[in-house]
Design a protein around this motif. Structure first.
Motif, PDB file in Angstrom:
ATOM      1  N   MET A 503      -2.946  -6.767   4.724  1.00 37.45           N
ATOM      2  CA  MET A 503      -4.158  -6.331   4.040  1.00 37.45           C
ATOM      3  C   MET A 503      -3.924  -5.017   3.300  1.00 37.45           C
ATOM      4  O   MET A 503      -3.236  -4.118   3.785  1.00 37.45           O
ATOM      5  CB  MET A 503      -5.282  -6.127   5.056  1.00 37.45           C
ATOM      6  N   ASN A 505      -5.281  -1.395   1.771  1.00 37.22           N
ATOM      7  CA  ASN A 505      -6.015  -0.336   2.465  1.00 37.22           C
ATOM      8  C   ASN A 505      -6.604   0.630   1.432  1.00 37.22           C
ATOM      9  O   ASN A 505      -5.888   1.478   0.888  1.00 37.22           O
ATOM     10  CB  ASN A 505      -5.073   0.408   3.413  1.00 37.22           C
ATOM     11  N   THR A 545       4.011  -0.915   5.439  1.00 33.94           N
ATOM     12  CA  THR A 545       3.235  -1.821   6.271  1.00 33.94           C
ATOM     13  C   THR A 545       3.360  -1.382   7.724  1.00 33.94           C
ATOM     14  O   THR A 545       4.466  -1.179   8.228  1.00 33.94           O
ATOM     15  CB  THR A 545       3.740  -3.269   6.127  1.00 33.94           C
ATOM     16  N   GLN A 560      -1.580  -3.907   7.974  1.00 27.69           N
ATOM     17  CA  GLN A 560      -2.214  -3.160   6.902  1.00 27.69           C
ATOM     18  C   GLN A 560      -1.273  -2.074   6.385  1.00 27.69           C
ATOM     19  O   GLN A 560      -0.503  -1.489   7.151  1.00 27.69           O
ATOM     20  CB  GLN A 560      -3.516  -2.518   7.393  1.00 27.69           C
ATOM     21  N   TYR A 561      -1.341  -1.837   5.057  1.00 27.68           N
ATOM     22  CA  TYR A 561      -0.618  -0.705   4.497  1.00 27.68           C
ATOM     23  C   TYR A 561      -1.236   0.592   5.017  1.00 27.68           C
ATOM     24  O   TYR A 561      -2.466   0.712   5.125  1.00 27.68           O
ATOM     25  CB  TYR A 561      -0.705  -0.699   2.972  1.00 27.68           C
ATOM     26  N   THR A 562      -0.396   1.560   5.338  1.00 26.90           N
ATOM     27  CA  THR A 562      -0.905   2.847   5.803  1.00 26.90           C
ATOM     28  C   THR A 562       0.122   3.939   5.515  1.00 26.90           C
ATOM     29  O   THR A 562       1.304   3.657   5.291  1.00 26.90           O
ATOM     30  CB  THR A 562      -1.225   2.793   7.314  1.00 26.90           C
TER      31      THR A 562
END
Length: 703
Positions: A503, A505, A545, A560-562
Motif C-alpha cells: 500500500m 502511504n 517497504t 506499506q511504504y514508510t
C-alpha cells in the motif's frame, strides 16, 4: 551456461593494476543558444580526441554545473561529459548504452519492466534527476526514468554531475543530475545510419545468423529561409530487438522482445537584434516515442506451471518551447540574460497479461508532467580582484498519475497529482585568478509537504605549475532531498492471489541527504592526466517497504511504504588518461563504493563495491579505428535476509570503424566477447543479460 570465472581467475593481477576514471579531450568553443543547449560547438572531429570514454580534461562548454555556460575546466563542480562523437564511435543508440561509457555510473534492470535505471554514488534511479536541455524526463514507472526510452540521434553531449544537486535542480536530484544536451541546428545536412546484429544460438528464431536486432536512424536539418533565421530539424530512429531465448523449445525468454520508435521535430528562430534585446533565440520541439514489448515467462500456481505473456504498448508525447535573450536597459548598462522554458509530457502505457493465452489482467497507466521555468542572469559585479555572477530563477510544476487494472483504479483515488513551486538564487564568486566559490540555495513550496530549503557551497582552486601544467582542486557540500513520488504515496499493489498487498502511504515524508564531494584533476606529465574524486553521503528517511510490520487482513499480508531507513554511502574513483602516441590513447578507471543501511546494519542492495573500466582508442590508420573496452563489476548484495549475492563479472567489447570518405563509413563490433551472462535459474544472478553479440553497420552523411 557460460560464465567468466575462468577468465576472472587469470586476470586478478590485471584487476589490481588497473586504476580509474578518465579523460577524453574535447576542444570546443561555444555559446548558449537555447537554455541548457549549446549554440556552436566545434565539429565532431575536433570535439574529442578520444572516443572510448568521457572527457574530464580539456574544455567543452558545459551548463549543468552552474546552470550557465562554463568551460569544463572552469566549472566549480566536477562534470563528466560524453560527446556525440563518443556516442557515434561506440554505436550507442539509447541513453542506457551511452551511459555505459561512464566508469563511475551503475546501471541495473528496472524491476518488472523492459529497460534500465541508473545508480550514482549509491543512490537509486528515483534519486537521480534526468533532464533534456534542462527539462525533466517523465519517470516511466512513476518513480524512475527508464534509460532505454530515449534514443541518442539528437544528442550533442551528456553532462553528469554526481552528488546532491537539489540547490540547483530541486527534488529528485539527491544523487545527482544527468543532463542531455541536444544538438544545435547548423548548416543543411542529412544522415542515414543502419545496423544489423545477431546473438547466435540465443536468437529466438533458432537461426544463429538471423538479424536478431535491427536499427535505422535518419535525419535532415537546415535553414528554411535565405537569411537562415528560421531553422528546422526532423529526425527519427527505429530499434527492433527480438529478445533472447536460451532454449527455443521452452516458453520463457530471458530477454523481452522490444520495438522502439522515436520521431523528433525541432524549429528554432533567431529574431533581429533590437535596441534592448540582442542575441535572442526562440525554439520549439515536439517528439513522440513509441515502444511495444513482449515478455514471456512461467507462473507457478500450486502444482501447475502456467505460461504467461505480457504485452505492453508505450506512447510518450513531449512538447517543449523556450527562448533566451540579452537585455540592455540602456546604452550604458551591462547585460542581463533572460531565459524561459515550458514543457508538457504525456506518458501512456497499456499492459495486458495473458495466462494460457487468456487475458488475465489489463493495466493502463497515464503520467503527465507540466512545467514552466524562468532564469535571470544579472550583470557581473566586478570589483577588480573579485567578481560576482548572480543568478535567480523560479519553476512551477504539476504531475499527475492515474492507473487502473481491469478498469479498477490501483490508486487511493482515480487520479492523484502534485503541485510545486520553487525559487533559487546562486552567487558565483571569482576571487583573483585561482579561487572560485559557488553558493546556491533553493526554496520549494510543495502543496502536500510545505516549505523546504536546500543550500550548497562549492569551492574550486586552480593553479599552473612551473612546467605550465594545470592542476584543479574542488570541494563541495550540499543538501539533497526527494519528495515521495505519487506511486509511493497512493499506489495499491494488489497481489492478494499471492497472499500480499503493498500500500502507498500519503503520510510519507521527504528523503533528505547531506553530500560531501572532493576532487583533483590535472596534468602529471606531458602525455598523462590524472583524476581523483571522493564522496560521502549521509541519507535520512529513506523510503522502503516495511517488511517487518505487516498487517494481516483476511489472511492477506499488507505492507506499506514508510520512512524507516537511514544510510550512508562513501567512495571515490581514480582515473588516468595516457596519450601513448599520436594514434593511441589509453584510459583506465577504478571506482569504489561502500554503503550501509543503518536500520538493517547491512550494506544496501544492488550496489557493487568495485568497478573497473579500461579503454583504448587506437587509430590503426587514417581510415581505420579500433576501440576495445574492458569492464569489471564486483559481486553485489541482492537479498539482505538471505545474504545472497550476484557474482562478479568481466566483459570485453570491441568496435572497429572504417571511414571510406568524409560522407560514408562502415563499422563492425563484437560486444561481450567473453560471453559473460547470468544464470537465469539463479534469481540472485544480476550479471549482464545479453550474451555475445555480433553487429555490422553503415552510416552516410550528406552536407
Amino acid at each position: 551456461m557460460p560464465t567468466s570465472n575462468t577468465f576472472k581467475a587469470s586476470y586478478k593481477p590485471l584487476s589490481a593494476a588497473i586504476t580509474l576514471v578518465l579523460a577524453v579531450t574535447i576542444t570546443a568553443n561555444a555559446k548558449a543558444a537555447d537554455p541548457y543547449q549549446l549554440n556552436s560547438l566545434a565539429d565532431s572531429e575536433q570535439s574529442l580526441a578520444n572516443s572510448a570514454m568521457p572527457s574530464t580534461v580539456l574544455d567543452p562548454i558545459v551548463v549543468t554545473a552552474t546552470r550557465s555556460n562554463r568551460a569544463l575546466s572552469d566549472a566549480p563542480v566536477k562534470v563528466d561529459v560524453i560527446s556525440s562523437k563518443q556516442i557515434e564511435d561506440n554505436h550507442a543508440h539509447t541513453l542506457k548504452e551511452a551511459l555505459e561509457l561512464l566508469p563511475n555510473v551503475y546501471l541495473k534492470q528496472v524491476h518488472g519492466k523492459t529497460g534500465y535505471e541508473v545508480s550514482m554514488q549509491g543512490f537509486t534511479g528515483d534519486q537521480v534527476l534526468v533532464l533534456i536541455d534542462g527539462l525533466p524526463i517523465t519517470a516511466s514507472t512513476g518513480s524512475t526514468v527508464n534509460l532505454n526510452q530515449y534514443m541518442t540521434m539528437d544528442i550533442e553531449q551528456i553532462e553528469v554531475v554526481q552528488g546532491a544537486a537539489s540547490a540547483q535542480f530541486g527534488s529528485a536530484a539527491m544523487g545527482g543530475v544527468i543532463n542531455i544536451i541536444t544538438k544545435p541546428i547548423n548548416k543543411t545536412k542529412a544522415y542515414v545510419n543502419t545496423e544489423l546484429a545477431t546473438n547466435g544460438d540465443q536468437n529466438p528464431s533458432g537461426n544463429d545468423i538471423d538479424a536478431n536486432k535491427r536499427f535505422i536512424a535518419a535525419g535532415i536539418e537546415g535553414a528554411l529561409d535565405p537569411a537562415q533565421r528560421l531553422q528546422a530539424r526532423l529526425s527519427a530512429s527505429y530499434l527492433d530487438d527480438d529478445g533472447l531465448n536460451t532454449d527455443t523449445a521452452r516458453w520463457p525468454r530471458i530477454k523481452d522482445a522490444s520495438e522502439q520508435t522515436q520521431v523528433t521535430r525541432r524549429l528554432s528562430y533567431t529574431p533581429d537584434d533590437r535596441t534592448m534585446l540582442t542575441h535572442s533565440k526562440l525554439w520549439a520541439e515536439a517528439s513522440r516515442y513509441s515502444e511495444d514489448d513482449t515478455s514471456r515467462f512461467n507462473l507457478r500456481v500450486a502444482q501447475n506451471i502456467l505460461p504467461q505473456q505480457r504485452e505492453e504498448s508505450i506512447n510518450k508525447d513531449r512538447i517543449s518551447i523556450g527562448g533566451s535573450t540579452d537585455i540592455h536597459l540602456n546604452e550604458n548598462t551591462q547585460t542581463y540574460q533572460l531565459s524561459a522554458q515550458a514543457l508538457y509530457e504525456d506518458y501512456q502505457s497499456d499492459s495486458d497479461t495473458l495466462s494460457n493465452e487468456v487475458l488475465a489482467s489489463a493495466r493502463n497507466t497515464n503520467i503527465t508532467t507540466a512545467l514552466g521555468q524562468v532564469q535571470l542572469d544579472l550583470p557581473a559585479i566586478d570589483s577588480g580582484a573579485h567578481m560576482h555572477l548572480l543568478q535567480v530563477g523560479g519553476q512551477v510544476q504539476r504531475d499527475t498519475l492515474s492507473q487502473t487494472k481491469n478498469s479498477i483504479s490501483e490508486l487511493i483515488s482515480d487520479e492523484v497529482s502534485r503541485d510545486v513551486g520553487e525559487l533559487y538564487l546562486q552567487d558565483d564568486w571569482l576571487i583573483g585568478a585561482h579561487w572560485e566559490i559557488l553558493t546556491g540555495i533553493r526554496y520549494q513550496d510543495d502543496q502536500d509537504f510545505g516549505d523546504h530549503v536546500a543550500p550548497k557551497v562549492a569551492v574550486k582552486y586552480n593553479r599552473t605549475d612551473a612546467s605550465g601544467r594545470d592542476h584543479i582542486f574542488r570541494a563541495s557540500v550540499g543538501s539533497g532531498y526527494r519528495v515521495p513520488n505519487l506511486k509511493e504515496r497512493y499506489y495499491v499493489f494488489d497481489h492478494s492471489n499471492l497472499g500480499y498487498k503493498v500500500m502507498g502511504n500519503p503520510s510519507l515524508q521527504p528523503e533528505t541527504s547531506t553530500s560531501y564531494q572532493v576532487g583533483y584533476q590535472g596534468q602529471i606529465g606531458d602525455d598523462l592526466n590524472l583524476s581523483i574524486n571522493g564522496f560521502y553521503n549521509d541519507v535520512e528517511d529513506l523510503i522502503q517497504t516495511d517488511n517487518e510490520n505487516a498487517i494481516i487482513e483476511n489472511g492477506i499480508s499488507i505492507f506499506q511504504y514508510t520512512n524507516i531507513d537511514s544510510a550512508y554511502t562513501y567512495g571515490g574513483d581514480i582515473g588516468i588518461d595516457w596519450q601513448v602516441d599520436d594514434r593511441a590513447t589509453l584510459q583506465a578507471t577504478y571506482a569504489y563504493l561502500k554503503t550501509k543501511n543503518e536500520s538493517a546494519n547491512s550494506e544496501l542492495t544492488y550496489r557493487p563495491n568495485h568497478k573497473v573500466m579500461l579503454a583504448l582508442d587506437y587509430q590503426l590508420s587514417d581510415t581505420l579505428q579500433l576501440i576495445p573496452r574492458l569492464n569489471y563489476e564486483s559481486k553485489q548484495l541482492i537479498d539482505t535476509a538471505a545474504q545472497s549475492y550476484s557474482p562478479s563479472w568481466w566483459t570485453l567489447d570491441s568496435q572497429l570503424n572504417y571511414k571510406i570518405d568524409d560522407n560514408f563509413s562502415l563499422y563492425g563490433a563484437v560486444n561481450n566477447i567473453f560471453d559473460t551472462q547470468r544464470d537465469v535459474r539463479d534469481t540472485s544472478d544480476y550479471r549482464p543479460i545479453d550474451n555475445r553479440e555480433w553487429l555490422i553497420g553503415a552510416r552516410f552523411n550528406w552536407q
